[in-house]
Design an enzyme around this catalytic site. Structure first.
Site, mmCIF file in Angstrom:
data_model
loop_
_atom_site.group_PDB
_atom_site.id
_atom_site.type_symbol
_atom_site.label_atom_id
_atom_site.label_comp_id
_atom_site.label_asym_id
_atom_site.label_seq_id
_atom_site.Cartn_x
_atom_site.Cartn_y
_atom_site.Cartn_z
ATOM 1 N N ASP A 8 25.802 -6.125 26.067
ATOM 2 C CA ASP A 8 26.376 -7.472 26.023
ATOM 3 C C ASP A 8 26.451 -8.013 27.439
ATOM 4 O O ASP A 8 26.972 -7.333 28.341
ATOM 5 C CB ASP A 8 27.773 -7.442 25.398
ATOM 6 N N ASP A 129 29.055 -12.833 11.023
ATOM 7 C CA ASP A 129 30.231 -12.357 11.749
ATOM 8 C C ASP A 129 31.472 -12.852 11.033
ATOM 9 O O ASP A 129 31.559 -14.041 10.684
ATOM 10 C CB ASP A 129 30.228 -12.892 13.183
#
Length: 242
Positions: A8, A129
């Site tokens: 990330d 998500d």
């Protein structure tokens, strides 16, 4: 089943967030390409990369770091974060990305996903998500009134490669992957599902692998690797055995 180690990116650094909160970022390094090589040396042929700044901005913000990763990683790179236009999708594929992850745009502009899936066969992953079973968007900052199953079913006939399901409430917290919700989603859709959020050790890998036949294609893991709680080479062997 595939194990996707995660990188990330925030301001060019390798970080992990807690519950998707940019203010709760732990920095693990400032050389994303070197981290990608470490994962490759552990035996990984797959990599999951997220441009966190891009997810909030709606456009690429860590392009240089992603390009550096693509230059050194010998396997398949799956990339997400702020990819919301045909030009962005095409640009990343031209640079060597294997699969593009689309989240916010999938909810707000389903036709965009369908068009991209048609143009880039087996190249589009839809990110589902969720907080408490409802789809979240805009870098997880907003929660919709659409359930994860309803979201998944919208794209069953669209030609997308797979669904990436993240339980935001567990992401980056080492609480353990939400096995039940992930398997339930896989059983209610014809699309392969990639699990994400909360992986804390080999038990998560083992339990998910048991459900490969239900449609679990893979699992993404980040903090457990960086904190030394999960050995990537062992996880890969376990997943491949499934």
């Amino acid at each position: 089943m595939i194990v996707f180690p995660a990188i990330d990116l925030k301001q060019g650094q390798v970080v992990r967030l807690a519950e998707g909160d940019m203010a709760r970022a732990t920095v693990y390094g400032d050389n994303p390409a070197a981290q990608a090589m470490l994962f490759a040396e552990a035996g990984s042929q797959y990599l999951h990369v997220v441009d966190l700044d891009g997810a909030f901005a709606g456009a690429a913000q860590n392009r240089e770091a992603v390009e550096a990763i693509l230059a050194v990683f010998p396997g398949y790179v799956q990339l997400g974060g702020g990819i919301r236009t045909p030009e962005a999708v095409e640009g990343w594929f031209n640079l060597g990305v294997a699969r593009v992850v689309i989240g916010t745009a999938a909810l707000k502009d389903p036709q965009f996903v369908r068009d991209m899936a048609k143009e880039w066969e087996n190249g589009i992953v839809v990110a589902v998500d969720a907080r408490d079973g409802m789809v979240a968007t805009e870098g997880w900052a907003e929660v919709s009134d659409v359930s994860i199953v309803d979201m998944a079913r919208r794209f069953e006939d669209a030609g997308v490669a797979s669904l990436l399901f993240t339980d935001i409430g567990r992401d980056g917290l080492l609480k353990g992957c939400n096995i039940d919700a992930t398997v339930e989603l896989a059983r209610h859709t014809d699309l392969p599902v990639i699990a994400s959020g909360g992986v804390k050790g080999l038990d998560d890998i083992r339990l998910l692998a048991l459900h490969a036949g239900d449609g679990i294609e893979g699992v993404i893991t980040g903090r457990a690797l960086y904190d030394g709680r999960l050995d990537l080479a062992t996880a890969i062997r376990m997943a491949e055995a499934a």
